[in-house]
Design an enzyme around this catalytic site. Structure first.
Site, PDB file in Angstrom:
ATOM      1  N   ASP A 210      37.634  40.819  49.219  1.00 59.01           N
ATOM      2  CA  ASP A 210      38.187  39.646  48.538  1.00 59.01           C
ATOM      3  C   ASP A 210      38.630  38.604  49.566  1.00 59.01           C
ATOM      4  OD1 ASP A 210      37.878  41.031  46.187  1.00 59.01           O
ATOM      5  OD2 ASP A 210      39.955  41.739  46.152  1.00 59.01           O
TER       6      ASP A 210
HETATM    7  N1  URA Z   1      39.362  46.473  46.560  1.00 59.25           N
HETATM    8  C1  URA Z   1      39.947  45.300  46.269  1.00 59.25           C
HETATM    9  O1  URA Z   1      40.669  45.186  45.292  1.00 59.25           O
HETATM   10  N2  URA Z   1      39.684  44.251  47.067  1.00 59.25           N
HETATM   11  C2  URA Z   1      38.908  44.328  48.179  1.00 59.25           C
HETATM   12  O2  URA Z   1      38.739  43.341  48.889  1.00 59.25           O
HETATM   13  C3  URA Z   1      38.322  45.565  48.483  1.00 59.25           C
HETATM   14  C4  URA Z   1      38.559  46.627  47.653  1.00 59.25           C
END
Ligand code: URA
Length: 267
Positions: free
Chosen positions: A104
């Site tokens: 993310d």
């Molecule tokens: N899980 C999440 O919620 N975000 C990420 O970036 C990776 C795994």
């Protein structure tokens, strides 16, 4: 390996196949010092020296980079409006690199960047169960049996429960730092716990290590949310055999070494 000159140049990032054909025609390409205006000319990627306007245009069939992704960038190869993680890889030779899996925008840590589609598939295919290990700082009341809940799979609103995730709780930050002495994580924790911001002051922050084998959208955030907690900070440390190099600061990257590539390809 012998390939056409226009493919060589396109792979090396000098434009689309049509663009590089025009480039060759314009008379700025030499092969071993001899001018070449023929795009269909075969070149040997191992032995021939191709120069564009006198500058050597190196060739790599595959490239593998480890990036310490900083928060704030999107995990994509390119974007019309925004800077992406690929923009950080300044020394790339190929134009077909992509990030393996997605972090993310606000997640930090290990990101593998390559043009090896087969490896990417093997690392991401759900049936392969490749461990991805993260450290996380969460707020909210932690259920007593959270390790068991995560091991059994969580309903995050998808068709299926999440695959078993391993959770390890660190009652004190020092306990985490003993196994992972990461000053950046320490600073983040101290910044949060020492904040005067009234919206977070007095909040209790808990530190976990979590290992998942899937890569669903916002998976870790949604898992914690489903048990009443909120992820405040998330950082990935490993993916299969590949570990984030502690010498890399956020935004830094390096090429994988031979052992790292071999270990990933062997899996
Ligand atoms: N899980 C999440 O919620 N975000 C990420 O970036 C990776 C795994």
């Amino acid at each position: 390996m012998k390939i056409r000159l226009d493919k060589y140049l396109a792979d090396a990032g000098f434009g689309t196949r049509n663009e590089v054909k025009a480039l060759v025609k314009s008379g700025v390409i030499t092969i071993n010092g001899t001018l070449c205006k023929d795009s269909s000319q075969k070149v040997d990627t191992d032995t021939d020296e191709i120069c564009v306007r006198g500058e050597s245009a190196g060739y790599a069939e595959y490239e593998y980079y480890m990036l310490h992704k900083p928060a704030g960038l999107i995990t994509a190869s390119r974007d019309k409006k925004e800077k992406t993680v690929l923009d950080l890889i300044k020394s790339k030779k190929r134009r077909d690199l992509f990030p393996v899996g997605r972090l993310d925008r606000d997640t930090e840590g290990l990101l593998l960047i390559t043009n090896d589609g087969e490896l990417s598939h093997r690392l991401l295919a759900p049936g392969k169960h490749i461990d991805k290990c993260y450290a996380v700082i969460v707020t909210g009341k932690i259920p007593e049996d959270i390790e068991i809940l995560f091991e059994n799979g969580i309903d995050i609103g998808d068709d299926k429960l999440t695959k078993p995730a391993k959770l390890r709780y660190f009652p004190e930050l020092e306990d985490f730092l003993k196994i992972n002495n990461d000053p950046i994580f320490q600073d983040k924790y101290n910044e949060l716990t020492g904040s005067d911001d009234p919206s977070v002051k007095g909040e209790k922050y808990s530190v976990f290590e979590i290992t998942i084998t899937e890569g669903r959208y916002h998976e870790i955030k949604r898992m914690f949310e489903a048990v009443g907690c909120k992820v405040i900070y998330l950082k990935r440390y490993s993916m299969g055999s590949l570990k984030l190099d502690p010498g890399l600061s956020p935004g830094d990257y390096r090429e994988l070494n031979e052992n790292e590539i071999k270990a990933l390809l062997e899996k």
